[in-house]
Design a protein around this motif. Structure first.
Motif, PDB file in Angstrom:
ATOM      1  N   TYR A 121      32.443  44.642  47.524  1.00 53.09           N
ATOM      2  CA  TYR A 121      33.126  44.381  46.255  1.00 53.09           C
ATOM      3  C   TYR A 121      34.362  45.262  46.105  1.00 53.09           C
ATOM      4  N   VAL A 122      34.251  46.537  46.500  1.00 54.24           N
ATOM      5  CA  VAL A 122      35.391  47.449  46.401  1.00 54.24           C
ATOM      6  C   VAL A 122      36.548  46.969  47.271  1.00 54.24           C
ATOM      7  N   GLU A 123      36.233  46.383  48.410  1.00 55.36           N
ATOM      8  CA  GLU A 123      37.288  45.881  49.308  1.00 55.36           C
ATOM      9  C   GLU A 123      38.089  44.750  48.683  1.00 55.36           C
ATOM     10  N   THR A 124      37.496  44.052  47.717  1.00 53.67           N
ATOM     11  CA  THR A 124      38.200  42.932  47.069  1.00 53.67           C
ATOM     12  C   THR A 124      39.005  43.376  45.851  1.00 53.67           C
ATOM     13  N   LEU A 125      38.822  44.617  45.420  1.00 57.57           N
ATOM     14  CA  LEU A 125      39.477  45.072  44.199  1.00 57.57           C
ATOM     15  C   LEU A 125      40.951  45.399  44.431  1.00 57.57           C
ATOM     16  N   LYS A 126      41.725  45.204  43.390  1.00 54.03           N
ATOM     17  CA  LYS A 126      43.143  45.543  43.452  1.00 54.03           C
ATOM     18  C   LYS A 126      43.308  47.053  43.361  1.00 54.03           C
ATOM     19  N   ILE A 127      44.081  47.613  44.286  1.00 51.97           N
ATOM     20  CA  ILE A 127      44.321  49.058  44.292  1.00 51.97           C
ATOM     21  C   ILE A 127      45.443  49.390  43.308  1.00 51.97           C
ATOM     22  N   LYS A 128      45.131  50.314  42.385  1.00 53.57           N
ATOM     23  CA  LYS A 128      46.123  50.756  41.415  1.00 53.57           C
ATOM     24  C   LYS A 128      46.559  52.181  41.755  1.00 53.57           C
ATOM     25  N   HIS A 129      47.532  52.688  41.001  1.00 54.19           N
ATOM     26  CA  HIS A 129      48.039  54.025  41.301  1.00 54.19           C
ATOM     27  C   HIS A 129      48.174  54.848  40.022  1.00 54.19           C
ATOM     28  N   CYS A 130      47.838  56.093  40.156  1.00 51.52           N
ATOM     29  CA  CYS A 130      48.012  57.050  39.062  1.00 51.52           C
ATOM     30  C   CYS A 130      48.670  58.296  39.658  1.00 51.52           C
ATOM     31  N   LYS A 131      49.889  58.545  39.263  1.00 50.73           N
ATOM     32  CA  LYS A 131      50.666  59.645  39.844  1.00 50.73           C
ATOM     33  C   LYS A 131      50.692  59.524  41.368  1.00 50.73           C
ATOM     34  N   LYS A 132      50.921  58.299  41.805  1.00 49.94           N
ATOM     35  CA  LYS A 132      51.040  57.939  43.222  1.00 49.94           C
ATOM     36  C   LYS A 132      49.720  58.025  43.990  1.00 49.94           C
ATOM     37  N   GLU A 133      48.628  58.354  43.294  1.00 54.46           N
ATOM     38  CA  GLU A 133      47.312  58.397  43.944  1.00 54.46           C
ATOM     39  C   GLU A 133      46.625  57.041  43.767  1.00 54.46           C
ATOM     40  N   PRO A 134      46.241  56.386  44.868  1.00 51.19           N
ATOM     41  CA  PRO A 134      45.571  55.080  44.746  1.00 51.19           C
ATOM     42  C   PRO A 134      44.149  55.223  44.192  1.00 51.19           C
ATOM     43  N   TYR A 135      43.760  54.269  43.346  1.00 50.77           N
ATOM     44  CA  TYR A 135      42.403  54.255  42.811  1.00 50.77           C
ATOM     45  C   TYR A 135      41.990  52.819  42.541  1.00 50.77           C
ATOM     46  N   VAL A 136      40.717  52.613  42.336  1.00 57.19           N
ATOM     47  CA  VAL A 136      40.206  51.288  41.989  1.00 57.19           C
ATOM     48  C   VAL A 136      39.319  51.419  40.754  1.00 57.19           C
ATOM     49  N   ARG A 137      39.177  50.317  40.040  1.00 50.41           N
ATOM     50  CA  ARG A 137      38.288  50.288  38.878  1.00 50.41           C
ATOM     51  C   ARG A 137      37.061  49.456  39.237  1.00 50.41           C
ATOM     52  N   ILE A 138      35.896  50.105  39.220  1.00 50.60           N
ATOM     53  CA  ILE A 138      34.622  49.437  39.511  1.00 50.60           C
ATOM     54  C   ILE A 138      33.885  49.281  38.194  1.00 50.60           C
ATOM     55  N   GLY A 139      33.754  48.049  37.740  1.00 45.76           N
ATOM     56  CA  GLY A 139      33.214  47.839  36.409  1.00 45.76           C
ATOM     57  C   GLY A 139      34.209  48.380  35.408  1.00 45.76           C
ATOM     58  N   ASN A 140      33.822  49.397  34.649  1.00 44.93           N
ATOM     59  CA  ASN A 140      34.733  50.049  33.710  1.00 44.93           C
ATOM     60  C   ASN A 140      35.057  51.478  34.129  1.00 44.93           C
ATOM     61  N   LYS A 141      34.739  51.819  35.389  1.00 41.56           N
ATOM     62  CA  LYS A 141      34.930  53.189  35.862  1.00 41.56           C
ATOM     63  C   LYS A 141      35.993  53.253  36.947  1.00 41.56           C
ATOM     64  N   ASP A 142      36.881  54.238  36.815  1.00 39.57           N
ATOM     65  CA  ASP A 142      37.937  54.434  37.808  1.00 39.57           C
ATOM     66  C   ASP A 142      37.510  55.511  38.798  1.00 39.57           C
ATOM     67  N   ILE A 143      37.901  55.324  40.057  1.00 40.56           N
ATOM     68  CA  ILE A 143      37.611  56.322  41.080  1.00 40.56           C
ATOM     69  C   ILE A 143      38.746  56.315  42.105  1.00 40.56           C
ATOM     70  N   PHE A 144      39.235  57.491  42.468  1.00 43.43           N
ATOM     71  CA  PHE A 144      40.305  57.593  43.456  1.00 43.43           C
ATOM     72  C   PHE A 144      39.768  57.236  44.837  1.00 43.43           C
TER      73      PHE A 144
END
Length: 406
Positions: free
Chosen positions: A245-268
């Motif tokens: 599931y994580v592999e299908t998620l869109k990668i976002k960025h926060c201060k140039k650090e990539p992270y993903v949102r799993i459910g309602n939780k963000d993790i770098f």
């Protein structure tokens, strides 16, 4: 000050009242109710009717002014009830002109197994006596189990499971005529989300933990379906599907650090292995070392709190194959047992084609479940054949039962 709160010095704000004692409770809203503390199925002490966190204080119920009169009345009633002995009841019947010579009373021990037989004799005093010594010797042990909150009754075989099974088998989507949107598999796949597997399994493990201490025979029966292997398989299934599931998620960025949102939780992304994947695997490895269902249940609760509920998979994530097989097998087993015991249904012996009824059918179904541990789908197919062979209709059968009661 709200109405009804006349003397706050009487209210107790610390701790809970004694278990089973009816007290008055003061809600934060200002309302006053009567309630008592009980022990729930997880062993926690809590108020029976109201949520603890909304209770601000409690107090013992004041004695009424006419309590003495009530006590006197109760004493008279108790005195009368004490006279309600077997001898007095017999005398009353004889006074009414009834012949009591052909009647006697017998107290049967609880926990008799299906098919058990007992012998009854009339002793020198004219009293009926059960002579099955093994059952009588067992009585004290059974009484202790009743006090511990566990009552053994192998005759009932979880009759609610049968009702749930036929509800699922006969399910039809009222919004569609599509045949694919009906039946057992559609109900299981669409009416329960992925997290349901864990919640259901925790409840089952709680039961197994009690059975581990109280009833080894019933424990063996229930662990043919849900056991340690299914727990490990389900947690491993969550791990694999979470990674996909994580592999299908869109990668976002926060201060140039990539992270993903799993459910309602963000993790770098840089933390996902050390803070998520590795801890999951360590928990699964730890579960493999546990030898009691109490430890396994506690560990699964932690797993759900820290991972499953925190990093949620999509609602429609396919369920674990091992869990589904156990769920089908358990449902089929208890449904067939109840059909044989309570609905006069037969089962066909695959080896010789004989129709088995009553206790012969019960023994055959039990034997098949032992021979097919880990293959619940076979019991499910066997149940479908049993339903078809008996032309069994659950709805019609219920109508027959209730019409007979009337």
């Amino acid at each position: 000050m709200k109405k009804g709160i006349d003397d706050m010095s009487e209210w107790i704000t610390n701790g809970l009242p004694p278990v089973g004692v009816l007290v008055e409770i003061l809600m934060y809203s200002g309302n006053i109710h009567k309630d008592m503390v009980i022990r729930d199925k997880y062993g926690n002490y809590t108020f029976r009717d109201y949520v603890d966190k909304y209770v601000s204080a409690w107090r013992y119920i004041k004695e009424e002014s006419n309590k003495g009169k009530l006590n006197n009345t109760n004493k008279k009633e108790n005195k009368t009830m004490m006279k309600n002995t077997k001898e007095n009841r017999v005398a009353t019947m004889q006074t009414a002109g009834l012949d009591t010579k052909k009647y006697f009373s017998v107290n049967f021990p609880e926990g008799l197994k299906p098919g058990s037989s007992i012998s009854i004799i009339i002793n020198d005093d004219g009293q009926a006596v059960i002579t099955n010594k093994s059952e009588i010797d067992n009585y004290n042990e059974i009484a202790e189990k009743i006090q511990n909150g566990y009552v053994r009754n192998t005759k009932l075989h979880r009759r609610w499971v049968m009702a749930q099974m036929f509800r699922m088998l006969n399910y039809k989507d009222k919004w569609s005529n599509d045949p694919d949107r009906a039946g057992y598999n559609y109900y299981l796949n669409t009416m329960y989300n992925y997290e349901y597997q864990f919640k259901m399994l925790i409840d089952e493990l709680n039961v197994l933990a009690h059975l581990e201490k109280e009833d080894k025979e019933v424990l063996e029966e229930r662990t043919r379906f849900f056991n340690k292997e299914v727990v490990i398989a389900l947690c491993s299934d969550y791990y694999r599907k979470l990674r996909k599931y994580v592999e299908t998620l869109k990668i976002k960025h926060c201060k140039k650090e990539p992270y993903v949102r799993i459910g309602n939780k963000d993790i770098f992304m840089k933390d996902i292995i050390n803070k998520l994947y590795d801890p999951i695997l360590r928990n699964i490895k730890l579960m493999e070392t546990f030898e009691t269902y109490k430890d396994l249940c506690d560990s699964l609760k932690v797993f759900v709190n820290y991972f499953v509920d925190y990093y949620k998979l999509p609602w429609n994530t396919p369920k674990c194959a091992e869990w589904k097989d156990a769920y089908k097998g358990a449902g089929a087993y208890y449904t067939m047992m109840n059909m044989a015991k309570f609905h006069n249904c037969f089962v066909v012996d695959d080896e010789n084609g004989r129709e088995l009824k009553g206790m012969a059918a019960v023994r055959y179904i039990d034997s098949e479940s032992k021979n097919n541990v880990g293959y619940g789908y076979r019991l499910f197919a066997m149940m479908n054949k049993m339903i078809e062979d008996n032309n069994f209709n659950w709805k019609n059968r219920l109508e027959e039962i209730y019409s007979e009661k009337k």
